[in-house]
Motif scaffolding. Sequence first.
Motif, mmCIF file in Angstrom:
data_model
loop_
_atom_site.group_PDB
_atom_site.id
_atom_site.type_symbol
_atom_site.label_atom_id
_atom_site.label_comp_id
_atom_site.label_asym_id
_atom_site.label_seq_id
_atom_site.Cartn_x
_atom_site.Cartn_y
_atom_site.Cartn_z
ATOM 1 N N GLY A 36 18.810 -45.832 9.228
ATOM 2 C CA GLY A 36 19.330 -46.073 7.808
ATOM 3 C C GLY A 36 19.281 -47.503 7.704
ATOM 4 O O GLY A 36 19.617 -47.864 6.696
ATOM 5 N N LEU A 37 18.742 -48.531 8.595
ATOM 6 C CA LEU A 37 18.977 -49.898 8.526
ATOM 7 C C LEU A 37 17.721 -50.006 7.577
ATOM 8 O O LEU A 37 16.551 -49.349 7.443
ATOM 9 C CB LEU A 37 18.802 -50.518 9.678
ATOM 10 N N THR A 38 17.719 -51.080 6.755
ATOM 11 C CA THR A 38 16.692 -51.660 6.027
ATOM 12 C C THR A 38 15.402 -52.346 7.139
ATOM 13 O O THR A 38 15.998 -52.643 8.023
ATOM 14 C CB THR A 38 16.983 -52.533 5.037
ATOM 15 N N MET A 39 14.324 -52.531 6.354
ATOM 16 C CA MET A 39 13.133 -53.350 7.102
ATOM 17 C C MET A 39 13.819 -54.676 7.581
ATOM 18 O O MET A 39 13.438 -55.115 8.624
ATOM 19 C CB MET A 39 12.133 -53.435 6.386
ATOM 20 N N ALA A 40 14.711 -55.286 6.454
ATOM 21 C CA ALA A 40 15.118 -56.786 6.897
ATOM 22 C C ALA A 40 15.824 -56.830 7.892
ATOM 23 O O ALA A 40 16.102 -57.698 8.983
ATOM 24 C CB ALA A 40 15.440 -57.397 5.570
ATOM 25 N N GLU A 41 16.917 -55.795 7.775
ATOM 26 C CA GLU A 41 17.987 -55.736 9.071
ATOM 27 C C GLU A 41 17.322 -55.273 10.304
ATOM 28 O O GLU A 41 17.697 -55.960 11.314
ATOM 29 C CB GLU A 41 19.192 -54.456 8.533
ATOM 30 N N VAL A 42 16.430 -54.412 10.345
ATOM 31 C CA VAL A 42 15.694 -54.195 11.749
ATOM 32 C C VAL A 42 15.004 -55.284 12.161
ATOM 33 O O VAL A 42 15.150 -55.823 13.425
ATOM 34 C CB VAL A 42 14.628 -53.081 11.478
ATOM 35 N N ALA A 43 14.406 -56.199 11.355
ATOM 36 C CA ALA A 43 13.833 -57.423 11.687
ATOM 37 C C ALA A 43 14.409 -58.284 12.310
ATOM 38 O O ALA A 43 14.350 -59.136 13.294
ATOM 39 C CB ALA A 43 12.736 -57.793 10.470
ATOM 40 N N ALA A 44 15.732 -58.548 11.613
ATOM 41 C CA ALA A 44 16.844 -59.393 12.083
ATOM 42 C C ALA A 44 17.180 -59.086 13.282
ATOM 43 O O ALA A 44 17.451 -59.963 14.271
ATOM 44 C CB ALA A 44 17.843 -59.734 11.007
ATOM 45 N N LYS A 45 17.444 -57.829 13.572
ATOM 46 C CA LYS A 45 18.069 -57.227 14.803
ATOM 47 C C LYS A 45 16.960 -57.468 16.169
ATOM 48 O O LYS A 45 17.584 -57.845 16.963
ATOM 49 C CB LYS A 45 18.647 -55.878 14.647
ATOM 50 N N ILE A 46 15.970 -57.246 15.667
ATOM 51 C CA ILE A 46 14.971 -56.956 16.935
ATOM 52 C C ILE A 46 14.302 -58.536 17.000
ATOM 53 O O ILE A 46 13.910 -58.783 18.378
ATOM 54 C CB ILE A 46 13.807 -56.009 16.577
#
Length: 145
Positions: A36-46
């Motif tokens: 359920g994470l947004t694309m921006a959240e996933v990009a920041a996390k990875i």
Amino acid sequence: MVPQNVGRFSLERTSDRGINWRERQRAHTLILLDDGLTMAEVAAKIGVHVRTVGSTRTSWNLAGMDSLADLERSGALRKISPEELETLVALAGAEPMSARALLAKHTGDGGIPVHLNTLTKALKEAGLLWKRTRHSLKKKRRSSV
């Protein structure tokens, strides 16, 4: 987002035990998106760009598990043609010589000049082994008669 027939288990297994780091990263991206994470959240996390996350998701929707693997890469063209390689293998088999001597003979016969490492790599791929000659300093024993 993850189809039931593939299952999240396959993605988690690839994320944990995949051989290629890119496959692991893509699987982890898809797991985070499924959480359920947004694309921006996933990009920041990875630590990748948002467009990378989007292209991973698009590829997943088109190809499923096949999208995790890398595509073929073209690479540089071969410096030594197959015909020249055949000639070099024949020369190396005809008489023992060092790689430098073989390269000198190759360029002397009108072959394309290449680096010594390129020559030895091509010959190793053709099945030839290159070893340094070692001379022994031990005296040979003479049998007493």
